[in-house]
Design a protein around this motif. Structure first.
Motif, PDB file in Angstrom:
ATOM      1  N   LEU A 118       0.825  -1.198   0.000  1.00  0.00           N
ATOM      2  CA  LEU A 118       0.000   0.000   0.000  1.00  0.00           C
ATOM      3  C   LEU A 118       0.868   1.260   0.000  1.00  0.00           C
ATOM      4  O   LEU A 118       2.070   1.203   0.294  1.00  0.00           O
ATOM      5  N   PRO A 119       0.286   2.414  -0.327  1.00  0.00           N
ATOM      6  CA  PRO A 119       1.074   3.649  -0.448  1.00  0.00           C
ATOM      7  C   PRO A 119       1.849   4.032   0.811  1.00  0.00           C
ATOM      8  O   PRO A 119       2.856   4.741   0.725  1.00  0.00           O
ATOM      9  N   ASP A 120       1.420   3.583   1.993  1.00  0.00           N
ATOM     10  CA  ASP A 120       2.117   3.937   3.235  1.00  0.00           C
ATOM     11  C   ASP A 120       3.225   2.944   3.584  1.00  0.00           C
ATOM     12  O   ASP A 120       3.904   3.086   4.597  1.00  0.00           O
ATOM     13  N   GLY A 121       3.411   1.908   2.765  1.00  0.00           N
ATOM     14  CA  GLY A 121       4.419   0.896   3.028  1.00  0.00           C
ATOM     15  C   GLY A 121       3.882  -0.366   3.671  1.00  0.00           C
ATOM     16  O   GLY A 121       4.614  -1.345   3.837  1.00  0.00           O
ATOM     17  N   THR A 122       2.605  -0.374   4.031  1.00  0.00           N
ATOM     18  CA  THR A 122       1.981  -1.572   4.592  1.00  0.00           C
ATOM     19  C   THR A 122       1.965  -2.697   3.555  1.00  0.00           C
ATOM     20  O   THR A 122       1.666  -2.466   2.383  1.00  0.00           O
ATOM     21  N   ILE A 123       2.295  -3.915   4.016  1.00  0.00           N
ATOM     22  CA  ILE A 123       2.275  -5.083   3.135  1.00  0.00           C
ATOM     23  C   ILE A 123       1.054  -5.923   3.472  1.00  0.00           C
ATOM     24  O   ILE A 123       0.807  -6.254   4.640  1.00  0.00           O
ATOM     25  N   VAL A 124       0.270  -6.274   2.453  1.00  0.00           N
ATOM     26  CA  VAL A 124      -0.920  -7.103   2.628  1.00  0.00           C
ATOM     27  C   VAL A 124      -0.817  -8.302   1.697  1.00  0.00           C
ATOM     28  O   VAL A 124      -0.610  -8.146   0.498  1.00  0.00           O
ATOM     29  N   MET A 125      -0.980  -9.506   2.266  1.00  0.00           N
ATOM     30  CA  MET A 125      -1.013 -10.717   1.455  1.00  0.00           C
ATOM     31  C   MET A 125      -2.439 -11.248   1.468  1.00  0.00           C
ATOM     32  O   MET A 125      -2.998 -11.541   2.529  1.00  0.00           O
ATOM     33  N   LEU A 126      -3.050 -11.333   0.292  1.00  0.00           N
ATOM     34  CA  LEU A 126      -4.437 -11.791   0.166  1.00  0.00           C
ATOM     35  C   LEU A 126      -4.483 -13.283  -0.115  1.00  0.00           C
ATOM     36  O   LEU A 126      -3.768 -13.777  -0.986  1.00  0.00           O
ATOM     37  N   ASN A 127      -5.358 -13.983   0.609  1.00  0.00           N
ATOM     38  CA  ASN A 127      -5.592 -15.395   0.340  1.00  0.00           C
ATOM     39  C   ASN A 127      -6.576 -15.545  -0.818  1.00  0.00           C
ATOM     40  O   ASN A 127      -7.061 -14.548  -1.376  1.00  0.00           O
ATOM     41  N   ALA A 128      -6.896 -16.777  -1.180  1.00  0.00           N
ATOM     42  CA  ALA A 128      -7.804 -17.039  -2.302  1.00  0.00           C
ATOM     43  C   ALA A 128      -9.192 -16.447  -2.062  1.00  0.00           C
ATOM     44  O   ALA A 128      -9.645 -16.314  -0.917  1.00  0.00           O
ATOM     45  N   ASN A 129      -9.862 -16.068  -3.156  1.00  0.00           N
ATOM     46  CA  ASN A 129     -11.229 -15.549  -3.124  1.00  0.00           C
ATOM     47  C   ASN A 129     -11.382 -14.396  -2.140  1.00  0.00           C
ATOM     48  O   ASN A 129     -12.319 -14.355  -1.334  1.00  0.00           O
TER      49      ASN A 129
END
Length: 227
Positions: A19-30
């Motif tokens: 994300l623009p603030d440097g936060t990392i997000v890992m999305l699971n399926a669906n």
């Protein structure tokens, strides 16, 4: 009107978003994650459907807020997992830092979690007159199996169940494999299972579950019926 940015995954796929603030997000399926164009300069708010692992960049002046149908989660900078499924099951597991959870349809809706804790909500949408009401709100410890945290094992392409009731396992399998699992009675819902799966498909997992503690089930395309 703000422009919405969205990242979405499909069946058995994952995606990592910075994300623009440097936060990392890992999305699971669906799963899907939405945020607007003012995220970096105005306020840090996202909307999640499905499951995601967050490593939130610290910013004491702008809390990070996650909106889900069941709860809103407020943090400053921390590492945690959120599972918000279509059947109403909600779970957030805190690995590091501290989070505040506000449950939307509860008289007592505010909770603060410390590292190693998880909060679970099972909605009673299948009961007459209880739509939107939670039947279970529970705080427990995260589960560690062979040094692997079960609640975040999906980020390493593994699926771990540790003394978990079948009704909760079914909720995870529905999301991962994009199927519907229907219990025709309550007979098997609370039977508990242990297991670790690496790249197994749905039929393999169901058969291993059946071999461990037998259940009566059959599959019709994208629907599994548990008798």
């Amino acid at each position: 009107m703000p422009t919405s940015n969205e990242t979405a995954t499909t069946r058995r796929s994952k995606s990592t978003v910075k994300l623009p603030d440097g936060t990392i997000v890992m999305l699971n399926a669906n799963s899907s994650l939405k945020y607007d164009e003012h995220f970096k300069t105005d306020k840090r708010e996202v909307t999640l459907q499905g499951e995601a692992y967050f490593d939130v960049a610290h910013d004491s002046g702008r809390p990070f807020i996650i909106h889900t149908p069941t709860a809103d989660i407020k943090v400053l900078g921390t590492v945690f997992n959120v599972r918000s499924l279509k059947n109403g099951y909600f779970e957030t597991a805190l690995i590091k830092g501290k989070i505040s959870v506000f449950l939307k349809n509860q008289a007592e809706g505010n909770f603060v979690l410390s590292p190693g804790q998880k909060l679970m909500v099972q909605n009673r949408a299948d009961k007459p007159g209880t739509r939107g009401k939670a039947s279970v709100v529970k705080i427990d410890s995260i589960t560690v199996v062979d040094s692997l945290i079960a609640e975040t094992s999906w980020t390493r392409d593994q699926l771990v169940f540790a003394d978990k009731p079948l009704v909760e396992i079914a909720a995870e399998l529905e999301n991962i494999f994009d199927v519907k699992i229907i219990f025709r009675s309550d007979k098997y819902k609370q039977i508990r299972y242990n297991g670790s799966y690496n790249d197994a498909d749905l039929d393999e997992i169901l058969e291993i579950i059946n071999m461990s503690k037998p259940i009566r089930y059959h599959r019709e395309k994208d629907t599994v019926f548990i008798e």
